[in-house]
Design a protein around this motif. Sequence first.
Motif, PDB file in Angstrom:
ATOM      1  N   TYR A   1      19.910  46.239  32.381  1.00 29.38           N
ATOM      2  CA  TYR A   1      21.222  46.162  31.736  1.00 29.38           C
ATOM      3  C   TYR A   1      21.326  44.960  30.813  1.00 29.38           C
ATOM      4  O   TYR A   1      22.117  44.969  29.867  1.00 29.38           O
TER       5      TYR A   1
ATOM      6  N   PRO B   1      30.255  44.534  43.482  1.00 29.73           N
ATOM      7  CA  PRO B   1      31.220  45.529  43.016  1.00 29.73           C
ATOM      8  C   PRO B   1      31.173  46.816  43.838  1.00 29.73           C
ATOM      9  O   PRO B   1      32.166  47.518  43.959  1.00 29.73           O
TER      10      PRO B   1
ATOM     11  N   PHE C   1      23.447  50.148  32.882  1.00 30.11           N
ATOM     12  CA  PHE C   1      24.837  49.706  32.955  1.00 30.11           C
ATOM     13  C   PHE C   1      24.942  48.519  33.905  1.00 30.11           C
ATOM     14  O   PHE C   1      24.334  48.519  34.975  1.00 30.11           O
ATOM     15  N   ASN C   2      25.720  47.533  33.507  1.00 28.60           N
ATOM     16  CA  ASN C   2      25.942  46.363  34.365  1.00 28.60           C
ATOM     17  C   ASN C   2      26.775  46.789  35.569  1.00 28.60           C
ATOM     18  O   ASN C   2      27.886  47.279  35.400  1.00 28.60           O
ATOM     19  N   PRO C   3      26.236  46.608  36.780  1.00 24.92           N
ATOM     20  CA  PRO C   3      26.931  47.132  37.964  1.00 24.92           C
ATOM     21  C   PRO C   3      28.286  46.477  38.215  1.00 24.92           C
ATOM     22  O   PRO C   3      29.106  47.048  38.922  1.00 24.92           O
ATOM     23  N   SER C   4      28.520  45.291  37.676  1.00 19.34           N
ATOM     24  CA  SER C   4      29.749  44.598  38.060  1.00 19.34           C
ATOM     25  C   SER C   4      30.846  44.679  36.992  1.00 19.34           C
ATOM     26  O   SER C   4      31.839  43.993  37.102  1.00 19.34           O
ATOM     27  N   ARG C   5      30.633  45.485  35.948  1.00 20.66           N
ATOM     28  CA  ARG C   5      31.699  45.571  34.943  1.00 20.66           C
ATOM     29  C   ARG C   5      32.158  47.009  34.777  1.00 20.66           C
ATOM     30  O   ARG C   5      31.389  47.949  34.961  1.00 20.66           O
TER      31      ARG C   5
END
Lengths: 302, 318, 553
Positions: free
Chosen positions: B216, B313, C105-109
Amino acid sequence: MSDTNTIPAAKGERQHYVTTGSHLPMVVPKQRNRSGLQLTRWIGLSLFSFWLLVALFGPLLAPYPMSAFVSEQIYAGASTSHLLGTDYMGRDMLSRMLTGARYTVGLALVAALLSSLVGAGFGMLTVLLPYWLEESIRRIFDTLISIPSKMMALVMVSAFGTSIPLLILAAVLSYAPGAFRIAHSLAKNLATLEYVQVARTRGEGRLYIATVEIFPNMIQPILTDMGMRFVFIVLLLSGMSFLGLGVQPPVADLGSLVRENIGGLSQGALALIAPALAIGSLTVGANLLIDSLSNSRDNQKE
Amino acid sequence: MRDSLFGLVLGRLASSLITLLLVSLVIFAITSLLPGDTAQQVLGQFATPEQVEALRTQLGLDQPPLLRYWQWLSGFATGDLGRSASNGMDVIQLVNDRLPNSLLLAAITTVISVPVALIMGIAAAMRRGGVLDRTLNLITLSMVAVPEFLVATLAVLIFAVQLGWLPALSYVSTVDSLGAFMKVYAMPVLTLCSVLIAQMARMTRAALIDQLDSAYIEMARLKGVPPMRRVLRHALPNAIGPIANAVALSLSYLLGGVIIVETIFNYPGIASLMVDAVSNRDLALVQACAMIFCGAYLLLVMLADLCAILSNPRLRNR
Amino acid sequence: MQGESLIVRDLDICATPPGEDEHTIVSQINFALKPGEVMALIGESGSGKTTIALAMMGYARRGCRIAGGSVQLGETDVLSLSPVETRALRGHRVTYIAQSAAAAFNPSRRLMDQVIEGALIHGVMDRQQAQQKAIQLFGELALPDPEHIGNRYPHQVSGGQLQRLMAAMALITDPALVILDEPTTALDVTTQVDVLRAFKRVMHERGTTALYVSHDLAVVAQIADHVLVLKAGEEQEQGSVAQILEQPDHAYTRSLLAAARPPAQAPISNKHRTGEELLRIDDLQVGYGHCNRRGEPDNIVLDHIQLRIDRGQALGVIGESGSGKSTLARAVSGLVAPSRGAVQFNRREISPTLRGRTPDQFRRIQIVFQSADNALNPAHTVRRLLSRPLETYFHMNRDARQRRIEELMDLVKLPRTLLDRKPRELSGGQKQRVNLARALAAEPDLILCDEVTSALDTVVGAAILELLAELRRELGVAYLFISHNISTVRSLCDDVMVLYQGKCVEFGPCSTVLNRPQHDYTRKLIGSVPELQPGWLEACQWSTHTQPSTVAV
């Protein structure tokens, strides 16, 4: 430092992704990195093997008996007759350090070896044992790992008084749990791999699987880990000696030499600085060596 | 699914408590149940058997071990830590006098070292392979293996003996101005920080590089995201868990370092109290200090785990 | 902004592996695209196709550098831009769609923040406009609930949806060039159709110029105008899709085409097939988690499985990810215990778990796993890997083992010189052959093959399939052949079983099931496999929105 080294991106998809830029012409900084890596390895290797040799042959080379009072002058500086000066009682520092290094290196080696043996042994064993037993062993090691190493050593010394076997025991109790954790998680991961499952469907016994299929793939990480433990144990044992709770007179390791001569601090006595630097160069050397070795192995795997 | 997050946190708290209980059992077992007899030690080797027996009864040493463990533990819960064998004072009193000093030292060290280490780690990760990174790598790699007493000795030699800027020993009672405060704390804090910063910076760098290597981040780069934003907005949030862990582990190292530092600088904290107690074989005091240190360690590790859980998250938003 | 032209001249890229000297990995690449055209880069792993595609953005991965040549996008000479100008180009005029959306994809956004980030950074539009445009694109890409899907995090949506979200991310700035790097390779076939269709429509409507990187000729046939065939960083052939598919010039292109079109099942006249029952499974149920009062686990992976394999027969099991097909192999081998049902082998019931099986039963059932990397112990040499089964099953002495090992190497067509190598010194295809040889060493009746060709390049995989067919003819071994790839099953197996969500939806001879499927899901599965002809995608009527039932026919 290895991650500064470069990785080919030619072979498709699963690569390390960080970048070189976009510009023409572009300098590839890789050659320098490699020599940087080489440099730390050489520094580490020479420091570590120097201390290993001192531990082996040091006492033979000592110009004076370790506890002989050879000079009128205390905290003397370097001179031709006393290369590292004299200590707080007028004894030859060089002779004392050559002898003391054997205790520092030797005790730490023994304790590191035992820690890894105990830790890795139990780590492997739990893969073979039934679940409840594995859980209880894990719980015990988890408890031990929650007691900082110096605490463990201090508590044990307060209960039993200090002695060399006790110091080794304290070091093993403090550092075997870490080795266990690493060995255990390695073994657990390896046990899920497909070649182990193939062995299981071949009808192999647990002992065969543990020793032939799993163990050979654990040796290198365990050795690296043992190196780390050696460094920590040197620090722990010299720390205990420095507090006066480690190796006791007439025997002295490098940490005790620092403690004995702490009175020379205000005059910057060589007798204080030399053993302190000795310990530092041993641990730093070992650490540099381990780091460069484990890095070069990571690169080989790529 | 908020419940499951709550459950996770609760489970983590419970597991810490259980570990603390087991740790207390280990400490108690080592100090109280083994052959070394406290009564004999207190009275010395010339005491008559009757005297020893009387003291044993008085100290409750003739009772079954489990009962004694229970009494000790419940004493802990109510703030009754027993009596010091060497000077007869209440342990709680001794601890109360010394603990604030140690906490202050730890707090100053933390406040200084954590930001410095994070900045160093982030900078090294961003300049990976560059001169800055390699220099920092060599320095930190060496510093993590240096014994505290070497740093302390060199610091005293340079700043107190050679330059004469600072006193060689710390005396908290003489602090009456900011200048004096700085003088007293400069060297102990410097010594503790040097190793601590090196450790945390290394682990921060490793955690961040792990993220910077991920797909990412390449994607962000290919979107034209500038380097600073890539690190701070993209990589860092995902590295919080590992970094919190690194900080906790390093701060727990502070617990060991403080023992040496308080001794060498004669600093009246709880660690030097414990070292004296060990020398005097004052077991009640040793037990209390050991429990405080182990409790602090477990607290740190637990906080780091909670950080990791809350910053994930997948666990935060289901 | 519409698509712009792209001209690549004499592109060279070098790589420096650690501890080695720099060498060229991509050399002398030339091609040109008019605005709105799509070029496909085709090749196997290591052919340099991704490396070339990334160079269009002036980007080379760590350890690589663009050593020469030019990339002309519209009026811009991409490779001579300054770092700041390059950054302004990326994510604005040239955008990228990565293979694994889950990793990219950035997992935290939140998804929306990531989709519009490029547009905001480059100042193309303000946040409000960007969000509106994103929602519009989500709708065009047939994403469910376009208004709100952007508020989710990457782990909350499926793989196919992520891939489409990444397309939205790439298209939001109306780029002059889009680079698609194997965008559907990680998806199941039935999902792939939808994603391809969505990609094609939005790109067509916008007249986007695109570079499509793939190993799959059939997929490329649907989406590209031109094809460039690559091998080891060099161009083999370049031409229009029709020309490459119908009149390939180069031998390598022909071998790729041949591997992509495996011969449909020459009916095997198998002298070993006696109709004697070898394996029978009755009403098998496998699951994990706690068992309820009736002994059924919380999560059921496989249920009501019935099957029979005769001696020398090959049964194919097809299904998509999560269908439970690998679990079936594990249950037969005894690695997982079923919660219900029985396994009969040689007409005798065998223990459902490893414990309780006899050495002879172990010998007769062998398992071969997908990833040869994990299936061969990296610490052992090939010789050692092969000699262990000979020791345990046949108690052979040294000389006998030695002879047998050499026979086995001949059987799987490997040179004997490889015997003293360790697995990491072998290629992917060689590893899979060793893997097979180890199973054959046991002289088994049944080999459980779990996706044995999936991790291999098509040409290498085709050779392994051929070997499997040959071994069956010569040794009379039976296969339980698990695959997600219908054409491999078609070319190897007699019977086929279609698994969907842990249940068997169709079972029967390959010729019947695959040519005249009865169940909706089977039809959809077969209908979703792209064919090697342009226009297939438009003709294909299947889509994930028609959810088949799990009732067996």
